[in-house]
Design an enzyme around this catalytic site. Structure first.
Site, PDB file in Angstrom:
ATOM      1  N   TRP A 102       0.824  -1.213   0.000  1.00 17.33           N
ATOM      2  CA  TRP A 102       0.000   0.000   0.000  1.00 17.33           C
ATOM      3  C   TRP A 102       0.847   1.248   0.000  1.00 17.33           C
ATOM      4  CZ3 TRP A 102      -4.320  -0.665  -2.113  1.00 17.33           C
ATOM      5  CH2 TRP A 102      -4.986  -1.889  -1.983  1.00 17.33           C
ATOM      6  N   ASP A 172      -1.561   6.632   6.378  1.00 17.76           N
ATOM      7  CA  ASP A 172      -2.704   5.877   5.835  1.00 17.76           C
ATOM      8  C   ASP A 172      -3.089   4.828   6.875  1.00 17.76           C
ATOM      9  OD1 ASP A 172      -4.403   4.067   4.641  1.00 17.76           O
ATOM     10  OD2 ASP A 172      -3.056   3.549   2.996  1.00 17.76           O
ATOM     11  N   LYS A 196     -12.741  -1.447   6.816  1.00 13.06           N
ATOM     12  CA  LYS A 196     -12.204  -2.431   7.762  1.00 13.06           C
ATOM     13  C   LYS A 196     -12.771  -2.187   9.165  1.00 13.06           C
ATOM     14  CE  LYS A 196      -8.477  -2.005   4.608  1.00 13.06           C
ATOM     15  NZ  LYS A 196      -8.847  -3.012   3.663  1.00 13.06           N
TER      16      LYS A 196
HETATM   17  N1  PMP Z   1      -4.414   1.510   2.100  1.00 13.32           N
HETATM   18  C1  PMP Z   1      -4.492   0.396   2.830  1.00 13.32           C
HETATM   19  C2  PMP Z   1      -3.611   0.241   4.038  1.00 13.32           C
HETATM   20  C3  PMP Z   1      -5.407  -0.610   2.460  1.00 13.32           C
HETATM   21  O1  PMP Z   1      -5.487  -1.731   3.191  1.00 13.32           O
HETATM   22  C4  PMP Z   1      -6.224  -0.434   1.336  1.00 13.32           C
HETATM   23  C5  PMP Z   1      -7.266  -1.438   0.893  1.00 13.32           C
HETATM   24  N2  PMP Z   1      -7.247  -2.653   1.413  1.00 13.32           N
HETATM   25  C6  PMP Z   1      -6.081   0.740   0.598  1.00 13.32           C
HETATM   26  C7  PMP Z   1      -5.190   1.693   1.016  1.00 13.32           C
HETATM   27  C8  PMP Z   1      -6.917   0.981  -0.628  1.00 13.32           C
HETATM   28  O2  PMP Z   1      -8.184   1.296  -0.250  1.00 13.32           O
HETATM   29  P1  PMP Z   1      -9.387   1.508  -1.291  1.00 13.32           P
HETATM   30  O3  PMP Z   1      -9.661   0.181  -1.889  1.00 13.32           O
HETATM   31  O4  PMP Z   1     -10.455   2.025  -0.396  1.00 13.32           O
HETATM   32  O5  PMP Z   1      -8.937   2.501  -2.310  1.00 13.32           O
END
Ligand code: PMP
Length: 360
Positions: A102, A172, A196
């Protein structure tokens, strides 16, 4: 069939009490004589609910008065691209610390706008740790430093906030928000996709310090401009009303559990139960350095990949859902967010022990 223990990484399990309340008031919400999904976001009832949700989150995380709380859309991924547009000048240096998939994605998306520098990375060791703070190469002229406090795929978590001096720190917290106390004042910006620990997908919660909002440039489209969203109470356009409502119910639920300190106690106990079992078994393995192991996402492997399909099939039959690891790492992953009770983790450990005995 009944509800099973759901180990999905996200969208993830929500507290059953929250789902039941949403079910009970799905057709008629409060005195609205309509569903919460069917009323104006500018109406009194919705605004009152929205403000209460914000107040509850502010209380839960002790958000200081000089931070705005925004309820946005686009998923965390959209904000990977939007954060630099708001908080860095075009072409300005920004520092990213890579601890998994991520943070990698966040850095890649920022490249379209800013001069992305990788201040530290644990990619050489397959993202099994947090790079030691002494090894970070921060740029004095960076607009901000970006970290991912919990990497959902690799199961790697910062257990302390790194000191980055006076440069604004952005985190994040998609997969760790509300799982434990969070010192908001150590960050300039925190953001989280909701799916989550907060509610359904399609909602992003952001905490942003007022002085950062002064940086938002006037020459980007309003819809991308956080200062505009803040000025309009996250109602620049129609917000995700259903997501906001459910988030509000989840915040009430966390408060009723005793707040984030109580969540932390429970989450720690759940994580310890699972890691202790994995470490004590010769059958399963978790590759992450002990000091960086996530309380929320626990990846583990079996002795051979051939066993994976059988493990998944049998675990699902036993009422343990969504244990398949992310395609980037393989094996299994148990996501044990706030809504997963200790009994669910105990049921997983019991199953794992039994499976190992039968397939040893
Ligand atoms: N950052 C983290 C730490 C994540 O776990 C996720 C999705 N699992 C995201 C960003 C991306 O999120 P989204 O699918 O809402 O764009």
């Amino acid at each position: 069939m009944s509800r099973a223990y759901n180990f999905s990484a996200g969208p993830a399990a929500l507290p059953e009490e929250v789902l039941r309340q949403a079910q009970a008031e799905l057709l008629e919400w409060g005195g609205a004589r309509a569903s919460v999904m069917e009323v104006s976001h500018r109406g009194k009832a919705f605004i009152a609910m929205a403000e209460e949700a914000e107040r509850d989150l502010r209380e839960l995380l002790s958000v200081p008065a000089n931070y705005k709380i925004l309820f946005l859309q686009g998923g965390a991924t959209q904000h990977f691209a939007q954060l630099p547009m708001n908080f860095a000048q075009r072409g300005q240096a920004v520092d990213y610390v890579l601890t998994g998939d991520w943070s990698e994605k966040a850095a890649k998306e920022a490249r379209a706008w800013a001069d992305v520098r990788i201040a530290a990375s644990s990619s050489n060791s397959n993202y099994d740790r947090i790079p030691a703070r002494e090894t970070w190469q921060l740029s004095a002229d960076a607009a901000y430093v970006h970290i991912t406090p919990n990497e959902t795929i690799r199961g790697v978590e910062f257990h302390a906030v790194p000191d980055v001096g006076n440069v604004p720190l952005i985190g994040d917290v998609s997969s760790t928000i509300l799982s434990r106390p969070l010192d908001v004042s150590r960050y300039a910006v925190l953001y989280a996709g909701a799916q989550k620990n907060i509610g359904p997908s399609g909602l992003v919660v952001m905490l942003v310090r007022d002085d950062l909002l002064d940086r938002c440039p006037g020459n980007i489209a309003k819809i991308f401009n956080y200062a505009e969203h803040a000025a309009q109470g996250s109602m620049l356009n129609t917000p995700n009303t259903w997501g906001w409502y459910l988030a509000g119910l989840v915040f009430k639920w966390v408060k009723a559990q005793g707040g984030v300190a109580a969540m932390a106690q429970r989450n720690r106990a759940k994580a310890e139960l699972l890691y202790d079992y994995i470490d004590g078994s010769a059958y399963y393995r978790n590759p992450v350095e002990h000091s960086a192991r996530s309380w929320m996402n626990v990846p583990f492997t079996l002795p051979s990949e051939e066993l994976d399909a059988r493990f998944l099939k049998e675990s699902e039959a036993a009422g343990l859902l969504a244990l398949k690891g992310h395609r980037a790492v393989g094996g299994m992953r148990a996501s044990i967010y706030n809504a997963m009770p200790l009994e669910g983790v105990q049921a997983l450990v019991d199953f794992m022990r039994d499976f190992a005995q039968r397939n040893g």
